[in-house]
Design a protein around this motif. Sequence first.
Motif, PDB file in Angstrom:
ATOM      1  N   MET A  78       0.867  -1.393  -0.041  1.00  0.00           N
ATOM      2  CA  MET A  78      -0.125   0.127   0.027  1.00  0.00           C
ATOM      3  C   MET A  78       0.779   1.012   0.000  1.00  0.00           C
ATOM      4  O   MET A  78       1.762   1.399   0.721  1.00  0.00           O
ATOM      5  N   VAL A  79       0.655   2.207  -0.925  1.00  0.00           N
ATOM      6  CA  VAL A  79       1.425   3.506  -0.880  1.00  0.00           C
ATOM      7  C   VAL A  79       1.047   4.309   0.244  1.00  0.00           C
ATOM      8  O   VAL A  79       0.089   4.348   0.509  1.00  0.00           O
ATOM      9  N   GLU A  80       2.125   4.873   0.871  1.00  0.00           N
ATOM     10  CA  GLU A  80       1.837   5.824   2.006  1.00  0.00           C
ATOM     11  C   GLU A  80       2.760   7.059   1.854  1.00  0.00           C
ATOM     12  O   GLU A  80       3.772   7.093   0.896  1.00  0.00           O
ATOM     13  N   SER A  81       2.288   8.194   2.502  1.00  0.00           N
ATOM     14  CA  SER A  81       3.325   9.210   2.487  1.00  0.00           C
ATOM     15  C   SER A  81       4.674   8.866   2.810  1.00  0.00           C
ATOM     16  O   SER A  81       4.973   7.803   3.692  1.00  0.00           O
ATOM     17  N   MET A  82       5.684   9.323   2.286  1.00  0.00           N
ATOM     18  CA  MET A  82       7.154   9.058   2.664  1.00  0.00           C
ATOM     19  C   MET A  82       7.477   9.257   4.147  1.00  0.00           C
ATOM     20  O   MET A  82       8.161   8.499   4.710  1.00  0.00           O
ATOM     21  N   ASP A  83       6.931  10.120   4.820  1.00  0.00           N
ATOM     22  CA  ASP A  83       7.205  10.411   6.259  1.00  0.00           C
ATOM     23  C   ASP A  83       6.614   9.198   6.959  1.00  0.00           C
ATOM     24  O   ASP A  83       7.289   8.844   7.876  1.00  0.00           O
ATOM     25  N   ARG A  84       5.627   8.166   6.584  1.00  0.00           N
ATOM     26  CA  ARG A  84       4.990   7.323   7.279  1.00  0.00           C
ATOM     27  C   ARG A  84       6.270   6.176   6.895  1.00  0.00           C
ATOM     28  O   ARG A  84       6.478   5.106   7.611  1.00  0.00           O
ATOM     29  N   VAL A  85       6.559   6.132   5.545  1.00  0.00           N
ATOM     30  CA  VAL A  85       7.542   4.808   5.012  1.00  0.00           C
ATOM     31  C   VAL A  85       8.855   5.100   5.679  1.00  0.00           C
ATOM     32  O   VAL A  85       9.409   4.286   6.189  1.00  0.00           O
ATOM     33  N   LEU A  86       9.287   6.297   5.720  1.00  0.00           N
ATOM     34  CA  LEU A  86      10.573   6.679   6.456  1.00  0.00           C
ATOM     35  C   LEU A  86      10.385   6.101   8.109  1.00  0.00           C
ATOM     36  O   LEU A  86      11.445   5.599   8.233  1.00  0.00           O
ATOM     37  N   ARG A  87       9.474   6.577   8.688  1.00  0.00           N
ATOM     38  CA  ARG A  87       9.309   5.980   9.873  1.00  0.00           C
ATOM     39  C   ARG A  87       9.282   4.754  10.136  1.00  0.00           C
ATOM     40  O   ARG A  87       9.999   4.097  11.104  1.00  0.00           O
ATOM     41  N   GLN A  88       8.691   3.648   9.140  1.00  0.00           N
ATOM     42  CA  GLN A  88       8.694   2.472   9.370  1.00  0.00           C
ATOM     43  C   GLN A  88      10.121   1.731   9.149  1.00  0.00           C
ATOM     44  O   GLN A  88      10.505   0.996  10.036  1.00  0.00           O
ATOM     45  N   VAL A  89      10.909   2.312   8.242  1.00  0.00           N
ATOM     46  CA  VAL A  89      12.068   1.648   7.859  1.00  0.00           C
ATOM     47  C   VAL A  89      13.433   2.360   8.956  1.00  0.00           C
ATOM     48  O   VAL A  89      14.115   1.429   9.223  1.00  0.00           O
ATOM     49  N   CYS A  90      13.029   3.546   9.155  1.00  0.00           N
ATOM     50  CA  CYS A  90      14.184   4.105  10.074  1.00  0.00           C
ATOM     51  C   CYS A  90      14.019   3.832  11.597  1.00  0.00           C
ATOM     52  O   CYS A  90      15.263   3.761  12.450  1.00  0.00           O
ATOM     53  N   LEU A  91      12.852   3.674  11.952  1.00  0.00           N
ATOM     54  CA  LEU A  91      12.512   3.818  13.384  1.00  0.00           C
ATOM     55  C   LEU A  91      11.719   2.504  13.951  1.00  0.00           C
ATOM     56  O   LEU A  91      12.274   1.743  14.802  1.00  0.00           O
ATOM     57  N   ASP A  92      10.458   2.144  13.430  1.00  0.00           N
ATOM     58  CA  ASP A  92       9.596   1.405  13.889  1.00  0.00           C
ATOM     59  C   ASP A  92      10.157   0.016  13.740  1.00  0.00           C
ATOM     60  O   ASP A  92      10.085  -0.783  14.752  1.00  0.00           O
ATOM     61  N   ALA A  93      11.183  -0.326  12.774  1.00  0.00           N
ATOM     62  CA  ALA A  93      11.575  -1.738  12.517  1.00  0.00           C
ATOM     63  C   ALA A  93      12.629  -2.076  13.760  1.00  0.00           C
ATOM     64  O   ALA A  93      12.739  -3.137  13.960  1.00  0.00           O
TER      65      ALA A  93
END
Length: 87
Positions: free
Chosen positions: A1-16
Motif C-alpha cells: 500500500m502506498v503511503e506518504s514518505m514520512d510514514r514509510v521513512l518512520r517504518q524503515v528508520c525507526l519502527d523496525a
Amino acid sequence: MVESMDRVLRQVCLDAIEDETDDNTTAYLEELIEDLEAELPGYGVVLANDYPNPVLWISASAEVSVLWYEHDAFDRRIPFIDMVSDL
C-alpha cells in the motif's frame, strides 16, 4: 500500500528497531526522518522488511525509483523502469 514518505521513512528508520533503541537514539532517528523526508518528498512503499530495506519511492515529480535504506542513509537508487525493463 502506498503511503506518504514520512510514514514509510518512520517504518524503515525507526519502527523496525524501536524496541532496541534508547531515548537518544530515538531522538536522533526522528531528526533523521525529518531530514530524509525533506530530501524525498512524495509517496512510497516498503518492498520488504529485509536489511537493507528496499523502498519504492514515487517522487513529487512522478519519478519512480527503488531505494535501499542502510546505515542511516539511502545510498543506492535505481530507477524503477531499469529494474523492470528486462522482464
